[in-house]
Design an enzyme around this catalytic site. Structure first.
Site, PDB file in Angstrom:
ATOM      1  CG  HIS A   1      52.433   0.293   1.614  1.00 51.91           C
ATOM      2  ND1 HIS A   1      53.207   0.924   0.663  1.00 51.91           N
ATOM      3  CD2 HIS A   1      53.260  -0.025   2.629  1.00 51.91           C
ATOM      4  CE1 HIS A   1      54.459   0.967   1.087  1.00 51.91           C
ATOM      5  NE2 HIS A   1      54.521   0.404   2.289  1.00 51.91           N
TER       6      HIS A   1
ATOM      7  N   GLY B   1      60.030  -3.018   5.533  1.00 51.67           N
ATOM      8  CA  GLY B   1      60.160  -3.508   4.168  1.00 51.67           C
ATOM      9  C   GLY B   1      61.486  -4.214   3.956  1.00 51.67           C
ATOM     10  N   GLY B   2      62.468  -3.479   3.434  1.00 52.24           N
ATOM     11  CA  GLY B   2      63.758  -4.051   3.050  1.00 52.24           C
ATOM     12  C   GLY B   2      64.399  -4.963   4.088  1.00 52.24           C
TER      13      GLY B   2
ATOM     14  N   GLY C   1      62.178   3.079   2.178  1.00 57.70           N
ATOM     15  CA  GLY C   1      63.145   2.571   1.213  1.00 57.70           C
ATOM     16  C   GLY C   1      64.243   3.555   0.865  1.00 57.70           C
TER      17      GLY C   1
ATOM     18  CD  GLU D   1      54.965   1.887   6.263  1.00 59.44           C
ATOM     19  OE1 GLU D   1      55.883   1.125   6.569  1.00 59.44           O
ATOM     20  OE2 GLU D   1      54.322   1.775   5.204  1.00 59.44           O
TER      21      GLU D   1
ATOM     22  CB  SER E   1      64.668   3.623   6.494  1.00 59.34           C
ATOM     23  OG  SER E   1      64.508   3.982   5.134  1.00 59.34           O
TER      24      SER E   1
ATOM     25  CG  ASN F   1      55.051  -4.314   2.892  1.00 64.49           C
ATOM     26  OD1 ASN F   1      54.706  -5.206   2.116  1.00 64.49           O
ATOM     27  ND2 ASN F   1      54.878  -3.031   2.637  1.00 64.49           N
ATOM     28  CD1 TRP F   2      58.922  -9.861   3.450  1.00 63.04           C
ATOM     29  CD2 TRP F   2      58.092 -11.806   2.677  1.00 63.04           C
ATOM     30  NE1 TRP F   2      59.325 -10.870   4.308  1.00 63.04           N
ATOM     31  CE2 TRP F   2      58.823 -12.071   3.853  1.00 63.04           C
ATOM     32  CE3 TRP F   2      57.481 -12.875   2.011  1.00 63.04           C
ATOM     33  CZ2 TRP F   2      58.961 -13.352   4.373  1.00 63.04           C
ATOM     34  CZ3 TRP F   2      57.621 -14.155   2.528  1.00 63.04           C
ATOM     35  CH2 TRP F   2      58.351 -14.392   3.695  1.00 63.04           C
ATOM     36  CE  LYS F   3      57.754  -1.872   0.891  1.00 62.79           C
ATOM     37  NZ  LYS F   3      58.351  -0.537   0.774  1.00 62.79           N
TER      38      LYS F   3
ATOM     39  CD  GLU G   1      56.029   0.762  -1.682  1.00 64.76           C
ATOM     40  OE1 GLU G   1      55.671  -0.424  -1.689  1.00 64.76           O
ATOM     41  OE2 GLU G   1      57.030   1.166  -1.061  1.00 64.76           O
TER      42      GLU G   1
HETATM   43  P1  PGA Z   1      61.258   0.068   4.172  1.00 61.60           P
HETATM   44  O1  PGA Z   1      59.692  -0.098   3.781  1.00 61.60           O
HETATM   45  O2  PGA Z   1      61.417  -0.569   5.532  1.00 61.60           O
HETATM   46  O3  PGA Z   1      61.991  -0.677   3.091  1.00 61.60           O
HETATM   47  O4  PGA Z   1      61.551   1.515   4.216  1.00 61.60           O
HETATM   48  C1  PGA Z   1      58.698   0.080   4.740  1.00 61.60           C
HETATM   49  C2  PGA Z   1      57.332  -0.096   4.127  1.00 61.60           C
HETATM   50  O5  PGA Z   1      57.119   0.378   2.995  1.00 61.60           O
HETATM   51  O6  PGA Z   1      56.435  -0.690   4.741  1.00 61.60           O
END
Ligand code: PGA
Length: 251
Positions: free
Chosen positions: A96, A234-235, A174, A168, A213, A9-11, A98
């Site tokens: 998601h 994500g990251g 993150g 999640e 994470s 997930n590149w956000k 966010e």
């Molecule tokens: P993260 O993000 O791996 O950076 O914790 C995961 C996500 O929000 O899908």
């Protein structure tokens, strides 16, 4: 037998040029993954979807990060399912945390989006997960159960056969403070039990991912859990080396 799935997930990251470079660099990984019964994918921003779709291996899953539930109309700033389909995009993240936090994405709104996606033969990746205060109060299961029951309301077993769910916990996204593999397994198996109650045996075919994470160093521990079928990352999905590490560490 559920296939494993690694979805990046590149956000709100990567210029189109950077997304293209990643797509090209990821080409050799997809064949290796597919040979090992693992699906690989990324969810770029809307602006990079077309470029990634055109430059990545054909077997790479390319997902949008959001979509509107209406097909067209006066919804400034929104994107429709038919616009995604025109680009050959048939996967989409929904709900998601966010988007729930910053864009007022409710369970009811997620339900409308999931129904619209399924009606158009698209694969929703429905994200759920609790905040730190809910976790600390011991209310994770009640909270997640509500997200699943409302988000997937009015759907049938046939509707959900290709659905993907991502658990999640917000406190692990993150933050580097990832949930233990035991917690991931406990909640993913709980989610499967709710899906079984709602839809019957098709729940055994629905892929449930853990996210929060996930890194090359811990991905194997999660994917060794019987009810964790993959990871939403994500990251650690942003750099090709670390994306590759996620794959090689579960081969
Ligand atoms: P993260 O993000 O791996 O950076 O914790 C995961 C996500 O929000 O899908």
């Amino acid at each position: 037998m559920r296939r494993k799935l690694l979805l990046g997930n590149w956000k709100m990251n990567k210029l189109v040029s950077e997304a293209r470079d990643f797509a090209l660099a990821s080409k050799p990984l997809v064949g290796t993954a597919l040979k090992n019964n693992i699906d690989l994918g990324v969810a770029p921003t809307y602006l990079s979807l077309d470029t990634v779709k055109k430059n990545a291996d054909k077997g790479m899953i390319v997902a949008a990060q959001n979509v509107h539930f209406n097909d067209h109309g006066a919804f400034t700033g929104e994107i429709s399912i038919s616009m995604l389909k025109e680009l050959g995009i048939d996967w989409c993240l929904i709900g998601h945390s966010e988007r729930r936090e910053y864009d007022n994405e409710t369970n009811e709104k997620c339900n409308l989006k999931i129904k619209a996606l399924i009606a158009n033969d698209m694969v929703p990746v429905y994200c759920c997960g609790e905040s730190l205060s809910t976790f600390e109060a011991g209310n994770t299961k009640a909270f997640v159960s509500e997200q699943i029951r409302v988000g997937l309301r009015d759907l049938t077993a046939a509707d959900v056969k290709n659905l993907v769910v991502a658990y999640e916990p917000i406190w692990s996204i993150g933050t580097g403070k990832n949930a233990s593999a035991e917690i991931a397994q406990d909640i993913c198996s709980f989610i499967r039990s709710i899906l079984k109650e709602m839809f019957g045996n098709v729940a055994n075919d629905i892929r449930i991912l853990y996210g929060g994470s996930v890194k090359p160093e811990n991905v194997k521990a999660y994917l060794s859990c019987p009810d964790v079928d993959g990871a939403l990352v994500g990251g650690a999905s942003l750099k090709i080396d670390s994306y590759e590490g996620l794959l090689t560490n579960i081969l």
